[in-house]
Design a protein around this motif. Structure first.
Motif, mmCIF file in Angstrom:
data_model
loop_
_atom_site.group_PDB
_atom_site.id
_atom_site.type_symbol
_atom_site.label_atom_id
_atom_site.label_comp_id
_atom_site.label_asym_id
_atom_site.label_seq_id
_atom_site.Cartn_x
_atom_site.Cartn_y
_atom_site.Cartn_z
ATOM 1 N N GLU A 8 -16.586 26.089 11.505
ATOM 2 C CA GLU A 8 -17.081 27.227 10.733
ATOM 3 C C GLU A 8 -15.949 28.182 10.379
ATOM 4 N N GLU A 9 -15.046 28.419 11.310
ATOM 5 C CA GLU A 9 -13.929 29.314 11.041
ATOM 6 C C GLU A 9 -13.058 28.774 9.911
ATOM 7 N N ARG A 12 -14.687 29.131 6.529
ATOM 8 C CA ARG A 12 -14.618 30.502 6.021
ATOM 9 C C ARG A 12 -13.264 30.796 5.385
ATOM 10 N N LYS A 13 -12.210 30.201 5.902
ATOM 11 C CA LYS A 13 -10.868 30.547 5.425
ATOM 12 C C LYS A 13 -10.265 29.500 4.487
#
Length: 376
Positions: A8-9, A12-13
């Protein structure tokens, strides 16, 4: 190639790859030879004044998130080389890779490279920056621009009408959950009609069996555009009658190949040069360690005087197993400079051959196996 686990991280980036990394100068210890664990995939150019430029990428232990691009120069035709004078090193888990050097018709030296989150994130992207005063101010580079999604390993082509064409490929074979469902996952062409101020998408084609693409564009003497692409079982091809907007007859060419990079370029004489791997007794030896790959050896140069219909007797450049990924440049005197790598993870050599055309439509060697870079 080491891809990143989708989290997920990272989702997001993921769009941090859309921001261009700058060309760095005044390099520190990180970029010096004794820090490298592997290196390869080189590119070469030569300025009108005779300065040679070489770029390759390295960083980390393999092709992955820690990769960065390095640039070197030589002012004595390759006898000696500088330490790295510039680098492209994106932040975080973004890597820079598959760089390409090119002198445009206006005399500017371009450095192109791709950026991706980890090994390949399904989108990547090609960026470019240029050095205007490359003889006296090699530390001054323009702000980078993004050309489009994909990877471009080989030099742009300047067509007879002055349009610049860029062979940018978006790999279909390696989908990623970071950027799924890419409609332009093709061997693509981007263009510029204003000397690199802006770039437009023209068209693309899915050539059967393509692998990492590494496509080459050649404008034939009749105006037809010829695309050549790395495939599992040789070299694929397609043709365009409208400057790359639409493509016809995608399929396998008569050019063999061991599923590796090759090079074709138009020489100043008008002939075509090809650098490829010569089959041994008509066959390539399978690589026991990698499916779909073959042993890369017998790096060889060929000349075509009939616009690619036939090729001359070969000129062997390097016979050893482990030679690969040639790039080519030619100087104003007709000398042809061919750069390639040898055993990226063991010997870690970047090498160069210098050859010329002969009066009888052949090729002859001036220098072979010249060391451009070797960390140890």
């Amino acid at each position: 190639m080491i891809d990143l686990e989708v989290t997920e991280e990272r989702l997001r980036k993921k769009d941090i790859t859309l921001t261009a990394a700058p060309v760095l100068t005044g390099l520190g210890e990180k970029y010096q030879a004794d820090q490298r664990k592997w290196q390869g995939i080189p590119s070469i150019e030569i300025s009108p004044g005779g300065r040679l430029w070489a770029a390759f990428y390295t960083g980390g232990a393999d092709e992955g998130k820690d990769n960065f691009v390095l640039l070197k120069k030589s002012d004595d035709y390759g006898k000696t080389w500088s330490d790295p004078i510039a680098a492209v090193d994106p932040p975080d888990e973004v890597r820079a890779f598959d760089q390409c050097l090119w002198f445009d018709p206006d005399g500017r030296l371009w450095l192109f490279w791709a950026q991706s989150l980890g090994g390949f994130d399904g989108r990547a992207g090609v960026f470019g920056a240029f050095c205007q005063d490359h003889e006296d101010k090699a530390e001054q580079w323009s702000a980078p621009v993004r050309i489009g999604d994909g990877v471009m390993l080989n030099k742009p082509t300047v067509c007879s009408d002055g349009e610049w064409l860029f062979p940018v490929a978006l790999w279909k074979r390696f989908p990623s959950a970071f950027n799924p469902d890419q409609p332009r996952a093709l061997s693509n062409v981007y263009s510029s009609s204003d000397h690199g101020k802006t770039f437009q998408y023209k068209g693309g084609i899915a050539i059967p069996g393509r692998y990492y693409d590494e496509s080459v564009l050649v404008e034939k003497k009749n105006g037809l555009l010829w695309m050549l692409v790395r495939c599992e079982d040789g070299v694929g091809q397609a043709f365009s009658k409208d400057g790359g907007k639409t493509w016809e007859n995608p399929g396998k060419s008569d050019i063999p190949g061991p599923n590796s990079r090759f090079q074709v370029m138009r020489l100043r004489s008008g002939n075509l040069l090809m650098v490829n791997h010569q089959p041994e007794n008509g066959l390539y030896r399978p690589n026991p360690d990698e499916e779909f790959f073959y042993i890369r050896s017998q790096l060889t140069a060929y000349l075509s005087c009939d616009d690619g219909k036939t090729w001359s007797k070969q000129l062997l450049l390097d016979e050893r197993d482990g030679v690969s990924y040639p790039d080519v440049a030619q100087d104003d005197n007709g000398d042809i400079y061919i750069i390639y790598d040898y055993n990226r993870y063991k010997d870690m050599e970047i090498l160069m051959a210098v050859i010329r055309e002969t009066e009888d439509n052949g090729l002859e060697a001036k220098q072979l196996k010249v060391v451009v870079d070797k960390p140890h």
